[in-house]
Design a protein around this motif. Structure first.
Motif, PDB file in Angstrom:
ATOM      1  N   LEU A  38     -19.277  16.786  -9.871  1.00 51.72           N
ATOM      2  CA  LEU A  38     -18.618  15.665  -9.199  1.00 51.72           C
ATOM      3  C   LEU A  38     -18.027  14.704 -10.230  1.00 51.72           C
ATOM      4  O   LEU A  38     -18.510  13.618 -10.467  1.00 51.72           O
ATOM      5  CB  LEU A  38     -19.597  14.938  -8.273  1.00 51.72           C
ATOM      6  N   THR A  39     -16.925  15.136 -10.819  1.00 54.73           N
ATOM      7  CA  THR A  39     -16.220  14.298 -11.786  1.00 54.73           C
ATOM      8  C   THR A  39     -15.209  13.430 -11.050  1.00 54.73           C
ATOM      9  O   THR A  39     -14.957  13.615  -9.850  1.00 54.73           O
ATOM     10  CB  THR A  39     -15.473  15.171 -12.805  1.00 54.73           C
ATOM     11  N   PHE A  40     -14.598  12.497 -11.762  1.00 57.57           N
ATOM     12  CA  PHE A  40     -13.567  11.659 -11.160  1.00 57.57           C
ATOM     13  C   PHE A  40     -12.414  12.530 -10.651  1.00 57.57           C
ATOM     14  O   PHE A  40     -11.871  12.298  -9.566  1.00 57.57           O
ATOM     15  CB  PHE A  40     -13.067  10.628 -12.167  1.00 57.57           C
ATOM     16  N   GLY A  41     -12.075  13.562 -11.420  1.00 63.38           N
ATOM     17  CA  GLY A  41     -11.015  14.483 -11.011  1.00 63.38           C
ATOM     18  C   GLY A  41     -11.339  15.195  -9.707  1.00 63.38           C
ATOM     19  O   GLY A  41     -10.454  15.437  -8.882  1.00 63.38           O
ATOM     20  N   TYR A  42     -12.608  15.530  -9.505  1.00 65.57           N
ATOM     21  CA  TYR A  42     -13.026  16.168  -8.265  1.00 65.57           C
ATOM     22  C   TYR A  42     -12.688  15.274  -7.075  1.00 65.57           C
ATOM     23  O   TYR A  42     -12.146  15.731  -6.070  1.00 65.57           O
ATOM     24  CB  TYR A  42     -14.532  16.464  -8.301  1.00 65.57           C
ATOM     25  N   PHE A  43     -13.025  14.003  -7.188  1.00 64.48           N
ATOM     26  CA  PHE A  43     -12.771  13.083  -6.091  1.00 64.48           C
ATOM     27  C   PHE A  43     -11.267  12.900  -5.858  1.00 64.48           C
ATOM     28  O   PHE A  43     -10.812  12.787  -4.722  1.00 64.48           O
ATOM     29  CB  PHE A  43     -13.450  11.733  -6.345  1.00 64.48           C
ATOM     30  N   LEU A  64     -16.520   7.258  -3.987  1.00 65.94           N
ATOM     31  CA  LEU A  64     -16.959   6.977  -5.353  1.00 65.94           C
ATOM     32  C   LEU A  64     -18.147   6.024  -5.357  1.00 65.94           C
ATOM     33  O   LEU A  64     -19.096   6.204  -6.125  1.00 65.94           O
ATOM     34  CB  LEU A  64     -15.809   6.398  -6.185  1.00 65.94           C
ATOM     35  N   GLU A  65     -18.105   5.007  -4.512  1.00 67.84           N
ATOM     36  CA  GLU A  65     -19.231   4.074  -4.434  1.00 67.84           C
ATOM     37  C   GLU A  65     -20.502   4.788  -3.992  1.00 67.84           C
ATOM     38  O   GLU A  65     -21.573   4.541  -4.546  1.00 67.84           O
ATOM     39  CB  GLU A  65     -18.915   2.931  -3.462  1.00 67.84           C
ATOM     40  N   ASP A  66     -20.385   5.672  -3.020  1.00 65.83           N
ATOM     41  CA  ASP A  66     -21.557   6.430  -2.570  1.00 65.83           C
ATOM     42  C   ASP A  66     -22.123   7.267  -3.712  1.00 65.83           C
ATOM     43  O   ASP A  66     -23.337   7.343  -3.903  1.00 65.83           O
ATOM     44  CB  ASP A  66     -21.211   7.334  -1.385  1.00 65.83           C
ATOM     45  N   TYR A  67     -21.234   7.913  -4.478  1.00 64.53           N
ATOM     46  CA  TYR A  67     -21.692   8.741  -5.585  1.00 64.53           C
ATOM     47  C   TYR A  67     -22.350   7.894  -6.677  1.00 64.53           C
ATOM     48  O   TYR A  67     -23.396   8.249  -7.205  1.00 64.53           O
ATOM     49  CB  TYR A  67     -20.538   9.541  -6.177  1.00 64.53           C
ATOM     50  N   ILE A  68     -21.742   6.763  -6.999  1.00 64.35           N
ATOM     51  CA  ILE A  68     -22.291   5.883  -8.028  1.00 64.35           C
ATOM     52  C   ILE A  68     -23.663   5.358  -7.620  1.00 64.35           C
ATOM     53  O   ILE A  68     -24.576   5.265  -8.449  1.00 64.35           O
ATOM     54  CB  ILE A  68     -21.313   4.725  -8.325  1.00 64.35           C
ATOM     55  N   ASN A  69     -23.829   5.023  -6.349  1.00 65.98           N
ATOM     56  CA  ASN A  69     -25.110   4.502  -5.861  1.00 65.98           C
ATOM     57  C   ASN A  69     -26.173   5.583  -5.710  1.00 65.98           C
ATOM     58  O   ASN A  69     -27.352   5.277  -5.589  1.00 65.98           O
ATOM     59  CB  ASN A  69     -24.915   3.764  -4.541  1.00 65.98           C
ATOM     60  N   ARG A  88      -1.213   5.153   5.507  1.00 65.64           N
ATOM     61  CA  ARG A  88      -1.906   6.390   5.129  1.00 65.64           C
ATOM     62  C   ARG A  88      -2.411   6.307   3.687  1.00 65.64           C
ATOM     63  O   ARG A  88      -3.544   6.706   3.398  1.00 65.64           O
ATOM     64  CB  ARG A  88      -0.986   7.599   5.260  1.00 65.64           C
ATOM     65  N   LEU A  89      -1.574   5.802   2.798  1.00 69.83           N
ATOM     66  CA  LEU A  89      -1.962   5.669   1.400  1.00 69.83           C
ATOM     67  C   LEU A  89      -3.162   4.735   1.259  1.00 69.83           C
ATOM     68  O   LEU A  89      -4.128   5.044   0.557  1.00 69.83           O
ATOM     69  CB  LEU A  89      -0.784   5.155   0.563  1.00 69.83           C
ATOM     70  N   ILE A  90      -3.123   3.618   1.954  1.00 70.84           N
ATOM     71  CA  ILE A  90      -4.245   2.667   1.908  1.00 70.84           C
ATOM     72  C   ILE A  90      -5.511   3.318   2.446  1.00 70.84           C
ATOM     73  O   ILE A  90      -6.582   3.175   1.858  1.00 70.84           O
ATOM     74  CB  ILE A  90      -3.891   1.382   2.689  1.00 70.84           C
ATOM     75  N   ALA A  91      -5.404   4.058   3.533  1.00 64.49           N
ATOM     76  CA  ALA A  91      -6.568   4.725   4.111  1.00 64.49           C
ATOM     77  C   ALA A  91      -7.159   5.740   3.135  1.00 64.49           C
ATOM     78  O   ALA A  91      -8.382   5.822   2.967  1.00 64.49           O
ATOM     79  CB  ALA A  91      -6.197   5.404   5.427  1.00 64.49           C
ATOM     80  N   HIS A  92      -6.298   6.514   2.465  1.00 65.18           N
ATOM     81  CA  HIS A  92      -6.775   7.502   1.504  1.00 65.18           C
ATOM     82  C   HIS A  92      -7.422   6.836   0.292  1.00 65.18           C
ATOM     83  O   HIS A  92      -8.448   7.308  -0.215  1.00 65.18           O
ATOM     84  CB  HIS A  92      -5.639   8.420   1.055  1.00 65.18           C
ATOM     85  N   LEU A  93      -6.847   5.743  -0.166  1.00 62.87           N
ATOM     86  CA  LEU A  93      -7.430   5.034  -1.304  1.00 62.87           C
ATOM     87  C   LEU A  93      -8.779   4.418  -0.947  1.00 62.87           C
ATOM     88  O   LEU A  93      -9.719   4.439  -1.749  1.00 62.87           O
ATOM     89  CB  LEU A  93      -6.471   3.960  -1.819  1.00 62.87           C
ATOM     90  N   LEU A  94      -8.886   3.887   0.263  1.00 63.44           N
ATOM     91  CA  LEU A  94     -10.178   3.345   0.699  1.00 63.44           C
ATOM     92  C   LEU A  94     -11.220   4.454   0.819  1.00 63.44           C
ATOM     93  O   LEU A  94     -12.384   4.269   0.456  1.00 63.44           O
ATOM     94  CB  LEU A  94     -10.027   2.610   2.034  1.00 63.44           C
ATOM     95  N   GLN A  95     -10.792   5.605   1.316  1.00 64.66           N
ATOM     96  CA  GLN A  95     -11.705   6.741   1.410  1.00 64.66           C
ATOM     97  C   GLN A  95     -12.204   7.127   0.021  1.00 64.66           C
ATOM     98  O   GLN A  95     -13.399   7.358  -0.181  1.00 64.66           O
ATOM     99  CB  GLN A  95     -10.999   7.925   2.065  1.00 64.66           C
ATOM    100  N   LEU A  96     -11.297   7.176  -0.962  1.00 61.92           N
ATOM    101  CA  LEU A  96     -11.678   7.483  -2.342  1.00 61.92           C
ATOM    102  C   LEU A  96     -12.660   6.443  -2.871  1.00 61.92           C
ATOM    103  O   LEU A  96     -13.688   6.779  -3.466  1.00 61.92           O
ATOM    104  CB  LEU A  96     -10.434   7.539  -3.226  1.00 61.92           C
TER     105      LEU A  96
END
Length: 90
Positions: free
Chosen positions: A78-83, A65-70, A53-61
């Protein structure tokens, strides 16, 4: 069907595995399919360990983040804290 000569039989078989054939379902069939998919997802999620579950949540994050950066548009909200807040606690 026209097939380029550069495609080998193995490449065509690999491509065939990637093709998704959709079928139009009636509303009743679609409802039943959704119920079956939901049950399968619940079963899969119930079998996940806390580490999974932790790995899945980290991958989702990571992917969010990659989508937002791109994305070319800047959004102050949409700050880092928001994500981080969007990721459910394990």
């Amino acid at each position: 069907m026209y097939v380029k000569k550069s495609f080998s039989k193995k490449k065509l078989e690999e491509l065939a595995d990637d093709v998704l054939i959709t079928e139009k379902l009636s509303p009743g069939e679609e409802s039943e399919a959704r119920k079956q998919l939901s049950a399968a997802r619940r079963e899969t999620q119930s079998e996940m360990t806390e580490r999974d579950r932790l790995i899945a949540h980290l991958l989702q994050l990571k992917f969010r983040l990659e989508d937002y950066i791109n994305n070319k548009e800047y959004d102050e909200e949409l700050t880092f804290g928001y994500f981080l807040k969007e990721v459910p606690a394990c």
